[in-house]
Design an enzyme around this catalytic site. Structure first.
Site, PDB file in Angstrom:
ATOM      1  CB  THR A 236      47.430  35.760  43.112  1.00  0.00           C
ATOM      2  OG1 THR A 236      47.302  34.587  42.545  1.00  0.00           O
ATOM      3  CG2 THR A 236      46.720  35.548  44.438  1.00  0.00           C
ATOM      4  CG  ASP A 237      48.566  39.189  37.776  1.00  0.00           C
ATOM      5  OD1 ASP A 237      48.933  38.284  37.194  1.00  0.00           O
ATOM      6  OD2 ASP A 237      49.194  40.233  37.731  1.00  0.00           O
ATOM      7  CD1 TRP A 238      49.568  32.605  35.764  1.00  0.00           C
ATOM      8  CD2 TRP A 238      47.445  33.703  37.050  1.00  0.00           C
ATOM      9  NE1 TRP A 238      48.044  32.264  35.018  1.00  0.00           N
ATOM     10  CE2 TRP A 238      47.123  32.873  36.283  1.00  0.00           C
ATOM     11  CE3 TRP A 238      46.893  34.599  37.529  1.00  0.00           C
ATOM     12  CZ2 TRP A 238      45.594  32.175  35.633  1.00  0.00           C
ATOM     13  CZ3 TRP A 238      45.668  34.351  37.297  1.00  0.00           C
ATOM     14  CH2 TRP A 238      44.642  33.226  36.473  1.00  0.00           C
ATOM     15  N   GLY A 240      51.673  35.398  42.435  1.00  0.00           N
ATOM     16  CA  GLY A 240      51.832  36.905  43.172  1.00  0.00           C
ATOM     17  C   GLY A 240      51.296  36.453  44.783  1.00  0.00           C
TER      18      GLY A 240
END
Ligand code: BGC
Length: 725
Positions: A236-238, A240
């Protein structure tokens, strides 16, 4: 080239299946979520160490919870500067430095490259991405990934996909039609996966057509893994992520960072309750461990950060910054003849404090900062007096500076160097720019100085386009981008002619914001960003719509001149399954060594018009390019390759057509043709037969030669194994 198998590594391969099998359910789940901001879990009893990730594209920041108080890093040029080099070899060497620095910071996973496109000039993270064009982006991403992974660091291509705005980035839905998604926004990722064999993918925060990317099985399991053969892991993005079972079954492997919101303990519960099959968790763990093993991370023992500051990096980063510098105009003022300069007036807030990178997660602490003003004084010695007046406040310059004082300072000078620009607060992650104008009244400063002194070079230190409506009155204009820790030296090198300004625009510089393709649909509203311009991003828009631009995509002047000779195609017909190369001789007909970038655009028959019997196509699209360095009088031949994908478009197909047709009386169809290509039943890449033009030149607006190619094409989709060229 097939996507490399992540298990194909030198060293001591582990039995990853056995390792996965030896982990308990709780341990497997624990591996799917970070234990802090950057690291994965460790299992000493099985010899699985913690693996550390780090941002980001223009340096390896290392292990930190904040973006300040961190150990120094080599700061390479930001992506627009690398994009402007049009040189995969430079990009590969630059990213290899970042990879080496990542290792010095005990990191095995680099959160880069960022390959989203310059859809709109005001997007806050444009500086972090290479270009508005997916082929230029894709080819440079391949080079970047190669430089990282050849040094046993995992590259993480990001952010999949449609992450071209910061405003409400965590919730907004990028509404992208399937053709634009395939032909533009997914293409750099396809290059990264299928050609470079990237080992990790980071999902975007945003939704795509209503679905959050980590939950999107069509994107992750479907396109990424099944169509393209991606064999690495997806993170994931942070922060996300919000779903457990949906994301795990869609193909996501790792939630970052801690604390776990959706993976980790929630996966244990999902398995125990029967909502998720444990074999799915096994696959996730297997993919991660396979990649860690591939780069040797499973054999790592923790070391303290020990970033090194090497002379050889300084020299390379300095050259790379000049290679990306774009000389937009020059009436002959540049390069300066230093011996003829008794007094140079330096003006502008960025002259003493340059911006070498953008803000947000891309920020690193450079080993050092250099001032162009101080360097100019040092390098010109006592022979040339160098005066300084900032003109306006900002970028470290105090609230009292006046435009009047700056204008006065240029009186009687032999030349003026006016360094203006933005900074890492103006261009950053998390928000978009409010305006394309230079901040803090700098446009007024430029206008006033230009009218006060005709021998003025304006040096524009921004990471993304700014309004340059004064450009025609300047003797010379240079776009420097955010060129990394040696940018100041590189600027002086270019001003004094010790380096060639080797860059070409990787993004169009528009006349005004109102002309831009996404004007009206950026930054979106009610949590939706409609990609209403569809295929017409960047130069595709301006050319197809016949709109004037300030400086065209691909433009950039040299200190020498080149002749592009008649292209020689290897065939006049492109047969199915074959590729074609075009040899182009280039001669340096000037007096100095310099660089030319030969660009090949494919123009389909009827491009730009919406035809009843075909698909809408942009007027032309970049498909190949080559940069060549030549001494005076020297000729070299560059080879530009195209294959059927270079001529293809993505047909979304029309599976409803038979039913729709059946509703109509036969008389409806009596008056016209009904070509099968209008209503195909199978989605895919197709090539329409016809005479295509290969337009070859030195920018999208400066085409020197046109070669016609007959493309046979047929009505079947291109084989899915065919790679973009
Ligand atoms: C950014 C990513 C970055 C991550 C970790 C996020 O906010 O979008 O690009 O890698 O933070 O810093």
């Amino acid at each position: 080239m097939p996507s490399p198998d992540p298990s194909d590594k030198a060293g001591s391969p582990r039995d990853i299946a056995a390792l996965t099998g030896a982990l308990t359910l709780e341990e497997k789940a624990a591996l799917t979520v970070g234990i802090d901001n950057w690291r994965t879990a460790s299992f000493p009893r099985l010899g699985i160490p913690s693996v550390r990730t780090t941002d980001g594209p223009n340096g390896a920041r290392g292990d930190t919870r904040s973006h300040s108080s961190i150990t120094p890093s080599v700061c390479i040029p930001s992506a627009t500067s690398l994009g402007a080099t049009w040189d995969p070899a430079v990009v590969e060497r630059a990213s290899a430095i970042v990879a080496r620095q990542a290792r010095e910071k005990d990191c095995r996973v680099l959160l880069a490259p960022t390959v989203n496109l310059h859809r709109h000039p005001l997007w806050g993270r444009n500086f972090e991405c290479f270009s508005e064009d997916p082929v230029l982006t894709g080819k440079l991403a391949v080079a970047y990934i190669g430089g990282v992974q050849d040094n046993d660091v995992v590259a993480t291509i990001k952010h999949l996909v449609g992450n071209e705005v910061e405003h409400e980035r965590n919730t907004c839905s990028s509404e992208i039609d399937e053709r634009a998604l395939r032909e533009l926004y997914l293409l750099p990722f396809e290059y990264g996966v299928r050609i470079a064999g990237v080992l990790a993918v980071m999902t975007a925060y945003n939704r795509v057509n209503g679905r959050f990317v980590p939950d999107d099985a069509r994107l992750l399991d479907g396109i990424l893994r099944n169509e393209w053969g991606f064999a690495g892991f997806v993170m994931t993005d942070w922060c996300g992520i919000a779903t457990t079972v949906d994301a795990a079954t869609a193909g996501l492997d790792l939630e970052m960072p801690t604390p776990a919101r959706a993976f980790g303990p929630a996966l244990v519960d999902a398995v125990r309750s029967g909502e998720l099959d444990e074999t799915q968790l096994d696959k996730m763990v297997h993919r991660m461990l396979t990649v860690f093993d591939r780069v040797g991370a499973l054999d790592d023992v923790p070391v303290d950060e020990h970033p090194e500051d090497r002379e050889e990096d300084h020299a390379f980063v300095r050259r790379a910054a000049a290679d990306g510098m774009v000389l937009l105009t020059n009436d002959g003022l540049l390069p300066f003849e230093a011996s003829g300069l008794h007094r140079i007036a330096v003006v502008g807030p960025n002259a003493d404090r340059l911006t070498i990178m953008g803000g947000g997660s891309a920020l690193v602490t450079p080993h050092y900062l250099l001032s162009p003003l101080a360097l100019l004084r040092e390098r010109l010695g006592g022979a040339t007096e160098v005066t300084y007046a900032p003109g306006v406040a900002g970028n470290g310059v105090a609230d009292k500076e006046s435009i009047e004082a700056a204008v006065k300072s240029v009186e009687g000078a032999d030349a003026v160097v006016l360094i203006v620009g933005t900074d890492e607060v103006w261009e950053s992650e998390g928000y978009d720019r409010e305006s394309m104008e230079l901040p803090r009244n700098q446009d007024e400063l430029v206008r006033r100085v230009l009218s006060a002194h005709p021998r003025t070079v304006v040096v524009v230190n921004s990471g993304a386009p700014v309004t340059l409506d004064w450009a025609e009155s300047a003797a010379a204009v240079i776009q420097t981008w955010f060129g990394g820790q040696e940018l100041a030296n590189a600027i002086i090198d270019v001003l004094l002619g010790e380096s060639e300004p080797g860059g070409r625009l990787p993004t169009t510089l528009p006349m005004c914001i109102e002309h831009t393709p996404a004007f009206g649909s950026f930054p979106g509203e009610s949590s939706h960003v409609r990609y209403s311009e569809s295929l017409l991003v960047g130069y595709r828009w301006y050319e197809t719509r016949r709109l004037p631009v300030r400086f065209a995509f691909g433009h950039g002047l040299s200190y020498t001149s080149f002749e592009i000779g008649a292209p020689r195609p290897s065939a006049s017909k492109l047969q199915p399954g074959r590729s074609l190369s075009v040899e182009v001789p280039v001669t340096n007909i000037g007096q100095r060594r310099g660089a030319e970038v030969v660009q090949l655009y494919v123009a389909p028959p009827g491009g730009g018009r919406s035809r009843p019997d075909g698909r809408f196509r942009p007027v032309k699209e970049l498909r190949a390019f080559a940069k060549v360095w030549l001494d005076p009088g020297e000729t070299a031949t560059v080879s530009l390759e195209v294959n059927e994908r270079s001529f293809a478009y993505y047909d979304i197909a029309d599976t409803d057509w038979p039913a729709l047709r059946a509703r109509m009386p036969a008389s409806v169809f009596n008056h016209g043709r009904e070509p099968s290509s209008l209503h195909r039943s199978q989605p895919g890449w197709y090539v329409d037969p016809g005479t295509y033009q290969l337009r070859i030149g030195r920018s999208s607006a400066d085409i020197t030669h046109v070669v016609e190619v007959e493309v046979t094409g047929d009505d079947s989709p291109l084989p899915s194994s065919l790679l973009p060229q």
